[in-house]
Every structure is written in structure tokens, then in C-alpha cells.
Design a protein around this motif. Structure first.
Motif, PDB file in Angstrom:
ATOM      1  N   GLU A 165       0.698  -1.174  -0.019  1.00 40.02           N
ATOM      2  CA  GLU A 165       0.239   0.044  -0.045  1.00 40.02           C
ATOM      3  C   GLU A 165       0.954   1.240  -0.024  1.00 40.02           C
ATOM      4  N   GLY A 166       0.566   2.173  -0.884  1.00 40.83           N
ATOM      5  CA  GLY A 166       1.142   3.390  -0.734  1.00 40.83           C
ATOM      6  C   GLY A 166       2.313   3.340  -1.992  1.00 40.83           C
ATOM      7  N   TYR A 167       2.685   1.983  -2.305  1.00 46.12           N
ATOM      8  CA  TYR A 167       3.784   2.182  -3.366  1.00 46.12           C
ATOM      9  C   TYR A 167       3.165   2.228  -4.714  1.00 46.12           C
ATOM     10  N   VAL A 168       3.622   3.373  -5.377  1.00 52.13           N
ATOM     11  CA  VAL A 168       3.046   3.412  -7.046  1.00 52.13           C
ATOM     12  C   VAL A 168       4.388   3.579  -7.766  1.00 52.13           C
ATOM     13  N   ASN A 169       4.373   3.000  -8.736  1.00 49.75           N
ATOM     14  CA  ASN A 169       5.740   2.894  -9.439  1.00 49.75           C
ATOM     15  C   ASN A 169       5.139   3.435 -11.060  1.00 49.75           C
ATOM     16  N   THR A 170       5.120   4.585 -11.588  1.00 53.61           N
ATOM     17  CA  THR A 170       4.710   4.660 -12.801  1.00 53.61           C
ATOM     18  C   THR A 170       5.749   4.952 -13.660  1.00 53.61           C
ATOM     19  N   GLY A 171       6.952   5.007 -13.166  1.00 51.39           N
ATOM     20  CA  GLY A 171       8.296   5.285 -14.004  1.00 51.39           C
ATOM     21  C   GLY A 171       8.886   3.968 -14.549  1.00 51.39           C
ATOM     22  N   LYS A 172      10.254   4.163 -15.232  1.00 55.54           N
ATOM     23  CA  LYS A 172      10.967   3.085 -15.682  1.00 55.54           C
ATOM     24  C   LYS A 172      11.983   2.360 -14.797  1.00 55.54           C
ATOM     25  N   LEU A 173      12.295   3.170 -13.837  1.00 57.43           N
ATOM     26  CA  LEU A 173      13.333   2.453 -12.738  1.00 57.43           C
ATOM     27  C   LEU A 173      12.408   1.301 -12.093  1.00 57.43           C
ATOM     28  N   HIS A 174      12.896   0.233 -12.160  1.00 62.02           N
ATOM     29  CA  HIS A 174      12.449  -0.988 -11.759  1.00 62.02           C
ATOM     30  C   HIS A 174      12.641  -1.602 -10.357  1.00 62.02           C
ATOM     31  N   VAL A 182      21.660  -3.803   0.769  1.00 58.62           N
ATOM     32  CA  VAL A 182      20.403  -3.513   1.037  1.00 58.62           C
ATOM     33  C   VAL A 182      20.181  -1.949   0.941  1.00 58.62           C
ATOM     34  N   ILE A 183      21.348  -1.350   1.212  1.00 55.94           N
ATOM     35  CA  ILE A 183      20.944   0.415   1.059  1.00 55.94           C
ATOM     36  C   ILE A 183      20.554   0.484  -0.381  1.00 55.94           C
ATOM     37  N   ASN A 184      21.015   0.104  -1.288  1.00 54.77           N
ATOM     38  CA  ASN A 184      20.706   0.369  -2.612  1.00 54.77           C
ATOM     39  C   ASN A 184      19.231  -0.204  -3.027  1.00 54.77           C
ATOM     40  N   ASP A 185      18.930  -1.330  -2.238  1.00 63.28           N
ATOM     41  CA  ASP A 185      17.646  -1.857  -2.488  1.00 63.28           C
ATOM     42  C   ASP A 185      16.527  -0.876  -1.875  1.00 63.28           C
ATOM     43  N   PHE A 186      16.915  -0.533  -0.783  1.00 63.65           N
ATOM     44  CA  PHE A 186      15.968   0.727  -0.111  1.00 63.65           C
ATOM     45  C   PHE A 186      16.058   1.881  -0.801  1.00 63.65           C
ATOM     46  N   LEU A 187      17.076   2.374  -1.398  1.00 61.08           N
ATOM     47  CA  LEU A 187      16.950   3.620  -2.182  1.00 61.08           C
ATOM     48  C   LEU A 187      16.272   3.221  -3.523  1.00 61.08           C
ATOM     49  N   CYS A 188      16.178   2.289  -4.066  1.00 64.54           N
ATOM     50  CA  CYS A 188      15.557   2.073  -5.222  1.00 64.54           C
ATOM     51  C   CYS A 188      14.040   1.908  -4.995  1.00 64.54           C
ATOM     52  N   TYR A 189      13.760   1.312  -3.674  1.00 64.01           N
ATOM     53  CA  TYR A 189      12.508   1.337  -3.387  1.00 64.01           C
ATOM     54  C   TYR A 189      11.962   2.775  -3.422  1.00 64.01           C
ATOM     55  N   LEU A 190      12.744   3.691  -2.719  1.00 62.65           N
ATOM     56  CA  LEU A 190      12.183   5.235  -2.629  1.00 62.65           C
ATOM     57  C   LEU A 190      11.938   5.661  -4.055  1.00 62.65           C
ATOM     58  N   LEU A 191      13.059   5.728  -4.713  1.00 66.56           N
ATOM     59  CA  LEU A 191      13.238   6.462  -5.971  1.00 66.56           C
ATOM     60  C   LEU A 191      12.089   5.891  -6.926  1.00 66.56           C
ATOM     61  N   SER A 192      11.800   4.770  -7.094  1.00 67.48           N
ATOM     62  CA  SER A 192      10.841   4.256  -7.854  1.00 67.48           C
ATOM     63  C   SER A 192       9.436   4.574  -7.408  1.00 67.48           C
ATOM     64  N   ASN A 193       9.374   4.915  -6.227  1.00 68.14           N
ATOM     65  CA  ASN A 193       7.895   5.209  -5.641  1.00 68.14           C
ATOM     66  C   ASN A 193       7.556   6.569  -5.712  1.00 68.14           C
ATOM     67  N   ASP A 194       6.469   6.823  -6.661  1.00 65.01           N
ATOM     68  CA  ASP A 194       5.894   8.305  -6.824  1.00 65.01           C
ATOM     69  C   ASP A 194       5.515   8.865  -5.656  1.00 65.01           C
ATOM     70  N   ASN A 195       4.964   7.969  -4.903  1.00 60.81           N
ATOM     71  CA  ASN A 195       4.352   8.542  -3.461  1.00 60.81           C
ATOM     72  C   ASN A 195       5.378   9.095  -2.589  1.00 60.81           C
ATOM     73  N   PHE A 196       6.602   8.435  -2.561  1.00 64.02           N
ATOM     74  CA  PHE A 196       7.571   9.033  -1.514  1.00 64.02           C
ATOM     75  C   PHE A 196       8.015  10.111  -2.155  1.00 64.02           C
ATOM     76  N   VAL A 197       8.312  10.365  -3.477  1.00 66.11           N
ATOM     77  CA  VAL A 197       9.023  11.453  -3.981  1.00 66.11           C
ATOM     78  C   VAL A 197       7.901  12.385  -3.885  1.00 66.11           C
ATOM     79  N   LEU A 198       6.605  12.421  -4.110  1.00 64.14           N
ATOM     80  CA  LEU A 198       5.638  13.500  -3.901  1.00 64.14           C
ATOM     81  C   LEU A 198       5.878  13.663  -2.546  1.00 64.14           C
ATOM     82  N   ASP A 199       5.487  12.799  -1.502  1.00 61.64           N
ATOM     83  CA  ASP A 199       5.931  13.189  -0.063  1.00 61.64           C
ATOM     84  C   ASP A 199       6.790  14.100   0.259  1.00 61.64           C
ATOM     85  N   PHE A 200       8.112  13.789  -0.169  1.00 64.08           N
ATOM     86  CA  PHE A 200       9.472  14.416  -0.098  1.00 64.08           C
ATOM     87  C   PHE A 200       9.215  15.924  -0.384  1.00 64.08           C
TER      88      PHE A 200
END
Lengths: 305, 454
Positions: free
Chosen positions: B28-37, B336-354
Motif C-alpha cells: 500500500e502506498g507504493y506506486v511506480n509509474t516510471g521506468k526504474l524497476h 540492502v541500502i541500494n535496494d531501499f533507495l531503489c524502493y524510494l526513488l521508484s516510488n511516486d508517492n515517496f517522491v511526492l511526499d518528500f
């Protein structure tokens, strides 16, 4: 008799565990001073000859370049001058006012504790909080000081945003905040003066001023020397109120040595140059402290001779 | 036996329902409409537990905590220990901790510290963050690269502009049509908005650039006149006649037109206390006003150009960036950090929140038209002018602190000569730049050909 002598000798001889305890205690102190004083001072002294930027892991030898740079720039002279003016004015202000209030309160029959507490409150209040409140009081447009000046028919002042007033405004705040400390020290000193001296003086027809001039003040000499020396060392390192009230400004009008040092270290990431400034300041404090102690000792020696 | 089997089956069904529901909720809350997988189902650290130290600036604690918790819900073996501090404390602590190898695994970064921290950072893993994917999803990708390595990604674009008090604006008889289109319009509006006391002193400033605005205003107005911040070499500050013209204009606004006064409190405080009708400040101020002076209704416009024409650039922009990785992390932590950062950067909702938290326009392309962004007067306006905002790169703080010291303090407060101060200020900036490797990015600006570099 022989038995007594033996007992005396034994009492001076330390047991193994006592000796170990002493060694541990002394070593702990040595280690403490080495780690927290000698090593950082030595490291900073070394750093003053290096291009030192810790965040970038840069530490390359440059000889006297940092010293050459700071002596080349006018900021050092300005900061040194400001620091000396600040130190002398605040030290004298605090000492004289402290003595005045101590004498005043000490002469009161009632309310001593109340007034001593009131005057001491600013000393235990955080410099940060006091600086912020005084900054607001000095606000040229909305501050209360200009309001009261206008009631007295005095033209409004610009205080902290005027380069000729800023330093004096910070000094006034510092004297107000720190006077209570000198006052308490003097009051403690006054309690040590035997009352019989005053009784004798009274019998000889001394006025209050004469009693103060010839009994109180001379007997508070050690206290005065202590306050002067510690104040001098403390105010040579003034930083917090400058940072909070003026940021060294307007322009560089209220730059002090430590503020200049801080700017070089944390503003420009030049710890080498900041260390050089620190050692110039260290040298100045050392020279003045030694001079002050020498003068005191010479006077003591003359007195005993 | 049958009974036991039935019971076990029922229990299994209940458990599968429970875990099924919980797996849904972690997504929930994770939305990825971009290309970064990003693969939500991939196990990290082989399921082994790991705790990551994460230092953040206090204003972002809530946002980061929310998304760290979401990540932990997705990967229960990974937990975060978040430590927050004020901007100054956070970066001062990092400055000491990183070189001494006592810093956190990852931390909230500000691009102004790139030069200082670079030696202690590890770049993002290019295998996890393919640049072509990022370029497709984001703006400010190439501006965030250093020697081809990515140490963070810009997530929100900040700029500056003029905030005006809507109530005072209306009381002065001004309407939306009076939003200034030229510098003269701005000065005229400022004069109209200024109120004086019985002694003729400014009581309410029409315009306030005190203490933390003038230095940035000089840069913006100089851009509008077509002059870059730095000369062609990208390091020498460009102090020319345009700069002098700007300083004279600003001085004239206070001294001759009396539309402002140095005796009023600093720009942001005065504006929030309604003793200034207009001020020029960073877009972040919109968020600050909502938190500190929610009753003051304000409007926002980009600094108008000198003559109403489209200038070389309206203003400077800067980016708020994604977290950076400590150079001392182990390989397992790095993965793990790269995985977490990928989770953030691919997530539209995180970027919008930020971006909304930082009060900047999101750099993720799909979010620029977002209704929340467009509905906001400050962010929406900034988004419309994005093409004419210039990103000079991570120039050192000392650039603007010296501009403030010499032109606000020395010229405006101490009345010193502009030419002399320009000379002294330039020397001091050059001296402070010696300890950095900064090179201006102004040459990459799409309209750089319209700028003067000398």
C-alpha cells in the motif's frame, strides 16, 4: 618511645594496595589530560602547519602558510582588537559592578539572600536564551529598548545593526549576565574579613568609605585577582553571544578571535587556518596571563620584603 | 485424525488470509509509474536481519520514518534506527563522524555538502540505478553526477520568488492584475504598500530584503540582466556592471523610494508578523509560513524581469536530494541500502511526499502535473517557470554568506562604497573557494547562450 617512633614510621609507609590505588588515580588523571587536553592541543598545533580539511581527508604540510595567510588578512587584526576591547571592558565592568553590588548587599541587614539570588539568576541562565531575549530587546523597530528611549525623549538607536554600537550592545548584555558571579565571589570573600577590624575602624572614627577603601578592598585582593584572571581567559574566548546576536556583523564589526576561528573551520572547512588562529589566540592569552601573574607575584614579594 | 487435519487446514487458511492481507498492506502506498524497476517480492540480505543507522534532518523525520516503516513491512528482516537533528547539527555531526568512520549507514544529504563529504561517500550502484532509466523518470540526473557516479538524485526543485500579503495587497487597492511584470512595477507596488508612522519612519515595508534575502535577490536580478554567477572558468565569481546596477536598484528602493527599511526585522520574520507586505525568499518559505504563520494569507510570483521580456533566466534553482551512502558500509549493507533507495526513488508517492514536505517541485517527471503540486500557488508557479530557472551547481555556502556580509551589512547598514565592497567581496569568495573543487554548472543551462560569463 621506641614503640611510638615505629608506629609513626609504619603510619607513613603505604601498603601495596594503597600504592596501587595512588598509581591508578594518578595515571587516570594523566591519561585524562593526555587524551582530552594534551593530544588535541598537540594535534591542533600540528594541524596549523597543514592544509587540513578533515571532511575531505586532506592533511598536507604547508609550513607557515596558514600563519602567513591570517597575518596577511585584515580580519585577524580586527578580530584581535575586538577581542581585547571586549575582554577588557567586560572584565572591568563585571569586576567593578560585582564589587559594588557585593558591598551594597553585604551592608544590608535584611534581604541579603533575596538580592544575592536575584543578581545571580542571570549567571545560571543559558547564554543562548539570554542572547535571544536581548537580541529582541535591541530590535530597532519593535524592541522595548527603543520604546523606553523614546519615552525619555532619546532618539531611537539601531543597536545590533549599527557597526559602531553592535559590539557595545553585546558587551552590555555580557556584563549584565556575568556580574552576579563576581558579586557572589566578593560576598564570599567579605565573609572572611574579621568583624573586629570594622569595629576597630569604627572606634577610630572611620567613615564607611574609608572602611571599604582601607579594609574591605585590600583584603579582597586575592578574590579580585582571581576574578580578573579567570574573566580575562574566559572573555578572550567569547563566541556564543556573538554568534547568536550579531554573527560577527554588521559586516565584520563584531568579529572576535573565536568567531573568526569558527568561521574558518566550519564556514570554509579550513581547519589548518583555524588552528593557526587558535594558536595566535593561545599565545596572546598566555602572554597576558604570565604578565598578570608576574605583576601579582612581584607585588607580593615587595610586600613581604 | 480427521478432526486434527481439518483444524490444521482451517488454521492454514486463516494464516494464509492473514499473511495475504498483510502482504497487500505492505504494498500500500507504493506506486511506480516510471521506468526504474523495483521488485517488491525480492528477498533482501537472504532474509537475515540487519539494522541500518539512518540520520535525517528533523523536518524530514516523519516522511522518512513512514517510508522506512513501509520498507520494513515489506522486508521484516530490515529495520532502521533513525536519528534526527536540526540542519546545522545534522551536517556538523556528519562532518565529524564520516571521516572518523562513526557515521550512519545512510543519511539525508544536502548537495551543498557534496564537496566536503565526497571522500566519504559511496556512489549508488549503477546496476540498480541504470542512468537511462533515471533520465527517463527524472530531471536533474546529469547535474547530480560526479565523475560519472551518482551519489544522490535530486528529488525536489527549489527556487525563490516574491511572497506578498494578500490582505495588504487588497487594502492598498491592488488586484491580481497588478502583479508586477517589470522591476519598475515591483518598485511602484512596494511604494504603494508601504506605511509610515507619524515621524515618517517605515512602519510596514512595501518590500523587505533584510538579512537573508538581499544576497539571493542580487543573484536572481543579475541573471535577469543576463549575467552568470561565475565566469567562464566556472570558479571565479562574476562581479560586473550588472551586479552594481542591481545593488544600486535595491539600495534605491530603500533609501530613495523608502519602500523598505533596514530597521525592520529580517525578511521572513517581518513578513510573518505582517510588518512587511512583500519579501523575496526561497520557495521553502511557503512551508515555513504554513507552519509558523498560518493566518497570514499570501500570494507568490516569480521575480519579474527588468523590462517585462523573458530574461536569460528568472532565477536560480537548487535541488533537495535523496539520501547518501556512507563510504564505509560493508558489501551486504551496500546491497540492502541500494535496494531501499531503489524502493524510494521508484516510488511516486515517496517522491511526492518528500517534495511537498521540502516545499519543492518534484523532479520526477510524472509528478510535475500532479494536482497537489499544481494547486499550490508556490509550487505551481515555480513549475511553470522551470524552463527559465538556472541550476549553478553545488557552489559553496560562502558565496552567498559573503554577498550578505558585504552588500547587506557593509553597503546597506554601514553605508560603504559599492565598488570597494564588490572588490573585497570577490577577493574573499575567491579565497574561500580555494578549499573546494566546485565548478559551475551554468554552462549546461539550456539557454546558456543568452548569458554573459564575463
Amino acid at each position: 618511645m621506641q614503640h611510638q617512633l615505629k608506629a609513626g614510621k609504619n603510619s607513613r609507609r603505604l601498603s601495596q594496595s594503597q600504592r596501587i590505588m595512588i598509581v591508578i588515580a594518578v595515571m587516570a588523571l594523566v591519561v585524562f589530560y593526555a587524551v582530552f587536553f594534551i593530544f588535541p592541543i598537540g594535534y591542533a598545533l600540528t594541524g596549523s602547519f597543514f592544509n587540513w580539511m578533515p571532511t575531505k581527508r586532506v592533511f598536507s604540510f604547508v609550513g607557515l602558510e596558514n600563519y602567513r595567510k591570517i597575518f596577511e588578512q585584515s580580519t585577524l587584526g580586527l578580530a584581535m582588537g575586538n577581542t581585547l576591547v571586549f575582554t577588557v571592558v567586560v572584565t572591568l565592568g563585571r569586576t567593578l559592578l560585582g564589587l559594588f553590588f557585593a558591598a551594597l548587599i553585604y551592608s544590608m541587614r535584611r534581604g541579603r539572600v533575596l538580592f544575592r539570588t536575584i543578581y545571580f539568576i542571570p549567571v545560571i541562565t543559558s547564554t543562548v536564551a539570554v542572547s535571544m531575549v536581548w537580541k529582541w530587546m535591541y530590535e530597532p523597530s519593535n524592541g522595548p529598548l527603543n520604546y523606553y528611549l523614546s519615552l525619555a525623549g532619546i532618539a531611537p538607536q539601531r543597536f545590533l545593526i549599527d557597526s559602531s554600537q553592535a559590539m557595545w550592545c553585546v558587551m552590555a548584555m555580557t556584563i549584565w549576565k556575568e556580574t552576579g558571579y563576581a558579586m557572589v565571589m566578593y560576598m564570599a570573600g567579605m565573609t572572611g574579613i574579621p568583624g573586629t577590624l570594622y569595629e576597630a575602624a569604627e572606634m577610630d572614627g572611620c567613615t564607611h568609605w574609608q572602611a571599604f577603601r582601607y579594609i574591605t578592598f585590600p583584603l579582597l585582593k586575592t578574590t579580585t585577582e582571581f576574578i580578573l584572571l579567570t574573566s580575562f581567559v574566559t572573555y578572550c574566548q567569547t563566541f556564543t553571544q556573538i554568534d547568536l546576536m550579531t554573527k560577527g556583523g554588521p559586516g565584520k564589526a563584531s568579529y572576535t578571535m573565536v568567531y573568526y576561528l569558527y568561521q574558518e573551520a566550519f564556514g570554509n572547512n579550513r581547519f589548518g587556518r583555524a588552528s593557526a588562529i587558535a594558536f595566535v589566540l593561545f599565545a596572546v592569552i598566555l602572554v597576558f596571563s604570565v604578565l598578570q601573574l608576574r605583576i601579582t607575584r612581584t607585588k607580593e614579594a615587595e610586600k613581604h620584603a | 485424525m480427521k478432526k486434527l487435519f481439518a483444524c490444521m487446514l482451517a488454521l492454514l487458511m486463516v494464516m494464509s488470509m492473514f499473511f495475504g492481507a498483510s502482504a497487500e498492506s505492505t504494498r500500500e502506498g507504493y506506486v511506480n509509474t516510471g521506468k526504474l524497476h523495483y521488485d517488491l517480492n525480492k528477498e533482501v540480505n537472504n532474509g537475515e536481519p540487519m539494522t541500518l543507522e539512518f540520520w535525517v534532518q528533523v523536518e524530514l523525520e516523519e516522511t522518512y520514518r513512514k517510508w522506512c516503516d513501509a520498507y520494513t513491512a515489506l522486508h521484516p528482516n530490515i529495520t532502521f534506527n533513525i536519528t534526527s537533528g536540526s540542519y546545522d547539527d545534522h551536517f556538523m555531526k556528519l562532518g565529524m563522524a564520516l571521516p572518523n568512520k562513526t557515521g550512519p549507514h545512510l543519511f539525508h544529504m544536502h548537495n551543498g555538502f557534496t564537496d566536503q563529504f565526497m571522500a566519504n561517500l559511496k556512489p549508488y550502484d549503477p546496476a540498480v540505478f541504470p542512468l537511462e532509466d533515471l533520465r527517463e523518470d527524472y530531471t536533474f540526473v546529469d547535474e547530480s553526477l560526479y565523475s560519472g557516479n551518482m551519489y544522490y538524485q535530486g528529488l525536489a526543485v527549489m527556487s525563490c520568488g516574491v511572497f506578498y500579503n494578500k490582505k495588504m495587497w487588497a487594502e492598498a487597492g491592488l488586484t491580481e492584475n497588478d502583479i508586477p511584470k517589470t522591476w519598475d512595477d515591483l518598485a511602484a507596488a512596494a511604494v504603494k504598500l508601504t506605511q509610515y508612522d507619524e515621524n515618517g519612519k517605515v512602519k510596514v515595508a512595501g518590500f523587505n530584503y533584510n538579512e537573508m534575502s538581499m544576497e539571493y535577490l542580487i543573484t536572481a536580478m543579475k541573471y535577469e540582466l543576463g549575467s552568470a554567477m561565475f565566469e567562464k572558468d566556472g570558479r571565479t565569481p562574476l562581479f560586473n556592471d550588472d551586479m552594481k546596477k542591481v545593488i544600486e536598484w535595491l539600495k534605491d528602493l530603500y533609501v530613495e523610494k523608502k519602500a523598505g527599511s533596514v530597521e525592520l526585522p529580517m525578511s521572513i520574520l517581518s513578513f510573518s508578523q505582517s510588518t512587511s507586505a512583500m519579501t523575496y525568499i526561497g520557495t521553502w518559505f511557503g512551508g515555513w509560513m504554513q507552519a509558523n504563520a498560518p493566518d497570514v494569507e499570501y500570494g507568490f510570483f516569480i521575480m519579474p524581469s527588468p523590462d517585462g521580456n523573458v530574461p536569460a533566466a528568472y532565477d536560480r534553482s537548487n535541488i533537495e536530494v535523496s539520501p547518501a551512502i556512507n563510504g564505509n558500509v560493508t558489501d551486504a549493507e551496500y546491497a540492502v541500502i541500494n535496494d531501499f533507495l531503489c524502493y524510494l526513488l521508484s516510488n511516486d508517492n515517496f517522491v511526492l511526499d518528500f517534495a511537498l514536505k521540502q516545499y519543492g517541485t518534484p523532479t520526477k517527471k510524472c509528478l510535475i502535473e500532479n494536482p497537489d503540486v499544481q494547486a499550490d500557488e508556490v509550487l505551481g508557479t515555480t513549475a511553470r517557470f522551470m524552463d527559465r530557472l538556472i541550476y549553478p551547481g553545488n557552489y559553496p555556502d560562502s558565496y552567498h554568506s559573503n554577498l550578505k556580509k558585504y552588500f547587506y551589512d557593509e553597503v546597506m547598514l554601514n553605508g560603504k562604497d559599492i565598488d570597494e565592497m564588490m572588490k573585497a567581496c570577490k577577493e574573499e569568495i575567491i579565497d574561500s573557494m580555494e578549499s573546494t573543487e566546485f565548478v559551475s554548472e551554468e554552462g549546461r543551462y539550456p539557454h546558456a547562450d543568452e548569458l554573459k560569463f564575463e
